[in-house]
Write a protein that holds these residues in place. Structure first.
Motif, short mmCIF file in Angstrom:
data_model
loop_
_atom_site.label_atom_id
_atom_site.label_comp_id
_atom_site.label_asym_id
_atom_site.label_seq_id
_atom_site.Cartn_x
_atom_site.Cartn_y
_atom_site.Cartn_z
N LEU A 98 0.81 -1.21 0.00
CA LEU A 98 0.00 0.00 0.00
C LEU A 98 0.84 1.26 0.00
CD1 LEU A 98 -3.08 -0.76 2.28
CD2 LEU A 98 -2.87 -0.88 -0.19
N ARG A 99 2.15 1.13 0.19
CA ARG A 99 3.02 2.30 0.05
C ARG A 99 3.17 2.73 -1.41
NH1 ARG A 99 6.02 -0.22 4.50
NH2 ARG A 99 5.59 1.06 6.35
N ASN A 100 2.54 2.01 -2.32
CA ASN A 100 2.46 2.44 -3.71
C ASN A 100 1.24 3.30 -3.98
OD1 ASN A 100 4.66 0.81 -5.34
ND2 ASN A 100 3.75 -0.66 -3.90
N VAL A 101 0.37 3.47 -2.99
CA VAL A 101 -0.90 4.18 -3.16
C VAL A 101 -0.84 5.47 -2.35
CG1 VAL A 101 -3.39 4.03 -2.89
CG2 VAL A 101 -2.08 1.98 -3.44
N PRO A 102 -0.89 6.63 -3.00
CA PRO A 102 -0.67 7.90 -2.28
C PRO A 102 -1.61 8.13 -1.11
CG PRO A 102 -0.65 8.26 -4.66
CD PRO A 102 -1.08 6.84 -4.44
N SER A 103 -2.88 7.77 -1.26
CA SER A 103 -3.86 8.07 -0.21
C SER A 103 -4.03 6.94 0.79
CB SER A 103 -5.21 8.37 -0.84
OG SER A 103 -5.69 7.24 -1.56
N ALA A 104 -3.20 5.90 0.72
CA ALA A 104 -3.34 4.75 1.61
C ALA A 104 -2.47 4.89 2.84
CB ALA A 104 -2.99 3.46 0.87
N ARG A 122 -7.71 6.70 2.00
CA ARG A 122 -8.38 7.99 2.09
C ARG A 122 -8.93 8.26 3.49
NH1 ARG A 122 -11.17 8.80 -3.96
NH2 ARG A 122 -9.16 9.13 -5.00
N GLY A 123 -8.16 7.87 4.50
CA GLY A 123 -8.49 8.21 5.88
C GLY A 123 -9.39 7.25 6.61
N GLU A 153 -5.83 -4.71 -6.67
CA GLU A 153 -6.54 -3.59 -7.28
C GLU A 153 -7.18 -2.79 -6.16
OE1 GLU A 153 -7.74 -6.01 -11.37
OE2 GLU A 153 -9.23 -5.74 -9.77
N ILE A 154 -6.80 -1.55 -6.02
CA ILE A 154 -7.29 -0.72 -4.93
C ILE A 154 -8.35 0.23 -5.47
CG2 ILE A 154 -6.73 1.05 -3.23
CD1 ILE A 154 -4.16 -1.51 -4.32
N LEU A 155 -9.60 -0.01 -5.09
CA LEU A 155 -10.73 0.83 -5.48
C LEU A 155 -10.98 1.79 -4.33
CD1 LEU A 155 -12.92 1.32 -7.64
CD2 LEU A 155 -14.36 -0.31 -6.40
N LYS A 156 -10.89 3.08 -4.59
CA LYS A 156 -10.85 4.08 -3.53
C LYS A 156 -12.24 4.65 -3.26
CE LYS A 156 -6.20 5.02 -5.19
NZ LYS A 156 -5.28 6.00 -5.82
N THR A 585 7.33 5.84 -11.13
CA THR A 585 6.00 5.84 -10.52
C THR A 585 6.00 6.87 -9.40
OG1 THR A 585 5.69 3.49 -10.98
CG2 THR A 585 4.27 4.46 -9.32
N TRP A 586 4.95 7.68 -9.33
CA TRP A 586 4.93 8.73 -8.31
C TRP A 586 3.49 8.99 -7.87
CZ3 TRP A 586 2.06 13.07 -9.33
CH2 TRP A 586 1.70 13.27 -10.68
N GLY A 587 3.36 9.67 -6.75
CA GLY A 587 2.03 10.02 -6.27
C GLY A 587 2.11 10.94 -5.06
N VAL A 588 1.05 11.71 -4.85
CA VAL A 588 0.96 12.56 -3.68
C VAL A 588 -0.52 12.73 -3.34
CG1 VAL A 588 0.92 14.70 -5.05
CG2 VAL A 588 1.66 14.77 -2.66
N ALA A 589 -0.82 12.80 -2.06
CA ALA A 589 -2.20 12.99 -1.60
C ALA A 589 -2.22 14.01 -0.47
CB ALA A 589 -2.81 11.67 -1.12
#
Length: 707
Positions: A98-104, A122-123, A153-156, A585-589
Motif C-alpha cells: 500500500l506504500r504504492n498508493v498515495p492516499s493509503a 483515504r483516511g 486492485e485498490i478501489l478508492k 512511478t509517483w504520487g501525492v495525496a
C-alpha cells in the motif's frame, strides 16, 4: 474482522449453492455452443478472456472479477499493483504494497496481531475482496501470504453496489494466480535479516493432454525471526487452482487455499517513551512487553471458491459463484494500558480466547450487452445469499503485573496465570441482496454508470445465555460518468455510497431500539491521461462516514446514531516510461480529516491516524543489453493525530528502499534493502496507550529458478 453476528435464517445457503451448481451443470452441454462475445478483442476466445493481465499502466483491462468495466472507463479512482512490483520491491505484507498508493495508510507491520485491522485508504479503513468476493476472516490470518497473489486492485472510496457491505475507505481487491495451459513453474528461496527464511513454489499446466483442464499449485513456508526480541513468525500457505473448460460455452473455476500462522501476541510499545518524551530516553523498538511464556497466537483458515462462466449467447453470460471460508484461532493477548508516574512502568491487562467462525456466500450474476436505439448497455444483475456462524469464548487474565518498559521482568512463568470468565458468544447471521449495474454508452466517448443494491440481514446472537435477534437492511447506489475527451484525456466523477454493520450489531439505544447500518458516501471528480508511455490521474474527493454511534447526550451509558466524520482532499498518481529502460512511478495525496458530528468531546477535531500529506516516488532502471536492473523508492508521511482529537501526534517519517535484480535464462536474483536509512517510526494501535514500531532496515535476498 468483526465478531458481531447474525439471525434467523430466511434463505438457506445450501439451497442457493445447489441451485447455482445445478444451473451450471444443466447448461454445461454442447447445445450451448459458445461464440466469442461481441465486445471481445479480435482473436480472443472464452479461454483467453478468462485471465486479465494487468501491468499497472494498461488502460483497457477490466477492473476486478465482477465489474466488467475497463480501467480507462472506471468513473472512480483505482490503482493496480502487479506481480512484478510485489517481487522487485521486497514487499513482505499487503501493508508494504500500500506504500504504492498515495492516499493509503499501510498500517502496522506484520508483527502485529492482525495487520488488516489497520489498513486504510483515504483516511478510513479498507476491506479486502478475493476474486471479487467479500472476505470476512481470511485476510486477517497472514498479511504475508502472497505466494498465490497475481495483483492487487485498490478501489478508492465506498463501493457497495457490487461488493456489499464494506469499509468506508475502499476495497483492496486481491486477484489470485490462475492456471495456464503450458507447463511451467518456479521455486523461490528468500533469506534476510532477523533470521528470515522463506521457501515457495509455483507449478502450473494442462492435465490429461488437453488444455480443457489446467491446474496451478502454489505454496510457501516461513520460519523466521523478527526485529522484536523473542518473537518468531511460523507460517504456511498452499493453494490449488483449477480451470475446466467443460465446453465451448462453459468454463468452471476452482480455488482452494489454506493458510496458518503462529507467533507471539505482540503488545506494541507505550506512547510515553516513544512518541511522548519522559526524560528517560526512547524505549527500544525491539522490546517485547507482552508475556513470552503464554501460549502464542495461532490462527488458520481454509478457503474454497467455485465459480463458472456460462455463455448463454453471444451477448449474455451467467456466472454462479460460491465461497466458503473458516477461521480458527487460539490465543493469549497482553495489552498495554496507562503509564505510571515514573514514566517507565506501564500497566497491563490480558486475556485468553478461542474463536471459531464459518462464512459462506453464494452469488448468481447475469451479465450482457444490448442496445436501445443508439445507446449501448452493459448490464449486470445479481442475487446474493450469505451465512455467518461465529463463536467466541474469552477469559480475562487477572494477575498480569505492570512491566518496566526499559528493563522488563515478565510475570509468567514466575507465577501461574489466573483467569476469570469474561463472555461466551455465539452468533448466526443470514443475508440476502439484490443488485444491478448498467454501463450506459450514450456516445462512443461518454459513459454513465448507474447501480443500485438492496441488502437485508437477520442476526441472532447469544451472549452468556442471553439471546438477542435483530433485522437490518440498507439500500445503496452509484451514479457516475466517464467522458473521453480524446484518445489521451478523459474526465470522470460521480457519487458512490456504502453501508456497514460492524459497529451496530447487538447495540441498542436507551429505548431498546436497534440501530440502522452506518452509511458512507463519496463525491469524486477527476481527470485521467493515458498514453503509450504515461498515465496520470488527478482526483478531488469528499468522503463522509454517517450515522456513526456516539454517546447519548441524555444518558451517556447508551449511544445514539448521530456521529459523522469527513475527509476532503486531492490525490495525484502517475506512471511514466521515461525511456525504453527507465520507469517512474509517483504520487501525492493531501487529505483533511475532521470529526464533523460527535457527542464524545471530539467534535470538529482532526481525524486520528490520517496524515495530511503522503507522497511517494519509485524508479526502476534496466541496463540495456545486460541482465541487471535497479530499483529505488522514497515514501514520506506527515505527522498525524494518534486518535480522533488527541493531543498526541505521531511524527512524520520518510523511508528509502533500494533494490538490484539480476535475471538470466531461468534464474533471477534480487537484493532489496527496505528502510535503507533505518528510520525509526510508529503506527497507531487504535487506542491512546500504545503504538507499534515500523520495521527497521531489512536486507533480503531472493533467488528464483523457473522451469
Amino acid at each position: 474482522m468483526s465478531h458481531a453476528t447474525h439471525s434467523k435464517p430466511f434463505f438457506s445457503i445450501p439451497r442457493i449453492t445447489a441451485l447455482s451448481i445445478a444451473i451450471a451443470c444443466s447448461l454445461a452441454s454442447p447445445a450451448f455452443a459458445a461464440q466469442t462475445p461481441a465486445d471481445a478483442p479480435d482473436g480472443a476466445t472464452p479461454e483467453t478472456l478468462d485471465t486479465v493481465i494487468v501491468t499497472g499502466t494498461k488502460a483497457d483491462d477490466a477492473f476486478g472479477e465482477k465489474s466488467g468495466i475497463p480501467l480507462s472507463r472506471m468513473p472512480q479512482s483505482v490503482q493496480v499493483i502487479d506481480a512484478e512490483q510485489i517481487q522487485t520491491q521486497g514487499a513482505r505484507s499487503v501493508g508494504d504494497l500500500l506504500r504504492n498508493v498515495p492516499s493509503a495508510n499501510p498500517g502496522n507491520s506484520r508483527v502485529a496481531r492482525y495487520q488488516s485491522f489497520s489498513l486504510k485508504v483515504r483516511g478510513f479503513l479498507a476491506d479486502q475482496m478475493r476474486n471479487g468476493i467479500r472476505q470476512r476472516y481470511y485476510e486477517d490470518i497472514d498479511a504475508s501470504a502472497m505466494s498465490n497473489v497475481d495483483r492487487l486492485e485498490i478501489l478508492k472510496g465506498p463501493s457497495s453496489v457490487l461488493y456489499g457491505q464494506s469499509a468506508v475507505g475502499g476495497i483492496i481487491s486481491v486477484i489470485t494466480q490462475r492456471p495456464e495451459s503450458g507447463f511451467g513453474g518456479s521455486a523461490t528461496i528468500r533469506v534476510g535479516e532477523h533470521d528470515e527464511r522463506v521457501a515457495g513454489f509455483d507449478v502450473t499446466g494442462a492435465i490429461g493432454g488437453s488444455d480443457r483442464f489446467a491446474a496451478r499449485l502454489t505454496g510457501e513456508i516461513e520460519r523466521s525471526g523478527t526485529f522484536v526480541d523473542g518473537q518468531d513468525i511460523d507460517r504456511n500457505n498452499i493453494a490449488l487452482a483449477a480451470r475446466w473448460k467443460v465446453s465451448d460455452a462453459v468454463t468452471v473455476h476452482w480455488l482452494s487455499e489454506y493458510i496458518e500462522r503462529e507467533t507471539l501476541g505482540y503488545a506494541g510499545l507505550p506512547v510515553v517513551g516513544t512518541v511522548v518524551g519522559n526524560g528517560r530516553g526512547t524505549v527500544s523498538r525491539e522490546r517485547f512487553l507482552g508475556e513470552p511464556s503464554l501460549r502464542p497466537l495461532t490462527a488458520d483458515s481454509p478457503l474454497i471458491q467455485l465459480w463458472a462462466d456460462i455463455e448463454l449467447s453471444e451477448s449474455w453470460t451467467l456466472s454462479p459463484r460460491y465461497q466458503y471460508q473458516g477461521f480458527r484461532t487460539d490465543f493469549s493477548q497482553v495489552r498495554l494500558r496507562s503509564m505510571q508516574a515514573d514514566g517507565a512502568t506501564v500497566n497491563r491487562n490480558g486475556r485468553y480466547g478461542t474463536e471459531d467462525d464459518d462464512y459462506q456466500i453464494a452469488q448468481l450474476d447475469l451479465s450482457g450487452h444490448f442496445d436501445t436505439g443508439r445507446i449501448g448497455h452493459k448490464l449486470l444483475v445479481g442475487i446474493e445469499a450469505s451465512r455467518e456462524d461465529s463463536t467466541f469464548l474469552q477469559y480475562n487474565l487477572t494477575d498480569v503485573a505492570p512491566i518496566n518498559s526499559y528493563a522488563p521482568i515478565y510475570t509468567y512463568p514466575g507465577v501461574a496465570p489466573t483467569t476469570a470468565f469474561s463472555f461466551d458468544f455465539a452468533g448466526l447471521g443470514d443475508g440476502t441482496a439484490f443488485y444491478a449495474q448498467d454501463l450506459i454508452s450514450l456516445t462512443p466517448s461518454w459513459d454513465i454508470i448507474a447501480g443500485i443494491r438492496h441488502s437485508r440481514f437477520d442476526y441472532e446472537q447469544t451472549n452468556d445465555g442471553i439471546r438477542d435477534a435483530s433485522e437490518v437492511s440498507a439500500t445503496t447506489w452509484q451514479l457516475a460518468t466517464n467522458l473521453r475527451l480524446s484518445d489521451r484525456w478523459s474526465l470522470f466523477g460521480g457519487v458512490n455510497t456504502g453501508f456497514d454493520t460492524e459497529s451496530i450489531l447487538g447495540a441498542r439505544d436507551a429505548n431498546g431500539n436497534t440501530f440502522d447500518p452506518e452509511r458512507s458516501e463519496q463525491l469524486e471528480a477527476g481527470v485521467r491521461l493515458n498514453t503509450d508511455r504515461n498515465r496520470l490521474s488527478v482526483a478531488v474527493l469528499d468522503i463522509s462516514r454517517k450515522d456513526a454511534l456516539t454517546a447519548d447526550p441524555v444518558d451517556p451509558d447508551f449511544s445514539v446514531q448521530d456521529g459523522e466524520q469527513r475527509v476532503r482532499g486531492i490525490e495525484l498518481e502517475g506512471v511514466s516510461q521515461l525511456t525504453a529502460d527507465w520507469d517512474l512511478t509517483w504520487g501525492v495525496a493531501r487529505l483533511d480529516g475532521k470529526v464533523t458530528r460527535s457527542n464524545d468531546g471530539d467534535q470538529n477535531a482532526e481525524l486520528g491516524d490520517t496524515p495530511k500529506l503522503t507522497g511517494l516516488i519509485r524508479s526502476r532502471y534496466a541496463i540495456a543489453g545486460t541482465p541487471w536492473s535497479f530499483d529505488a523508492g522514497v515514501y514520506a508521511v506527515s505527522d498525524r493525530r494518534l486518535v480522533n482529537g488527541s493531543d498526541v501526534r505521531l511524527p512524520g517519517y520518510g523511508l528509502v528502499d533500494l533494490g538490484v535484480q539480476y535475471a538470466r535464462d531461468d534464474w533471477s536474483i534480487g537484493l532489496t534493502i527496505n528502510n535503507a536509512l533505518d528510520k525509526t517510526y510508529y503506527s497507531a494501535s487504535g487506542n491512546v496507550f500504545s503504538v507499534l514500531p515500523g520495521e527497521p532496515r531489512h536486507v533480503g535476498l531472493r533467488v528464483r529458478h523457473a522451469f
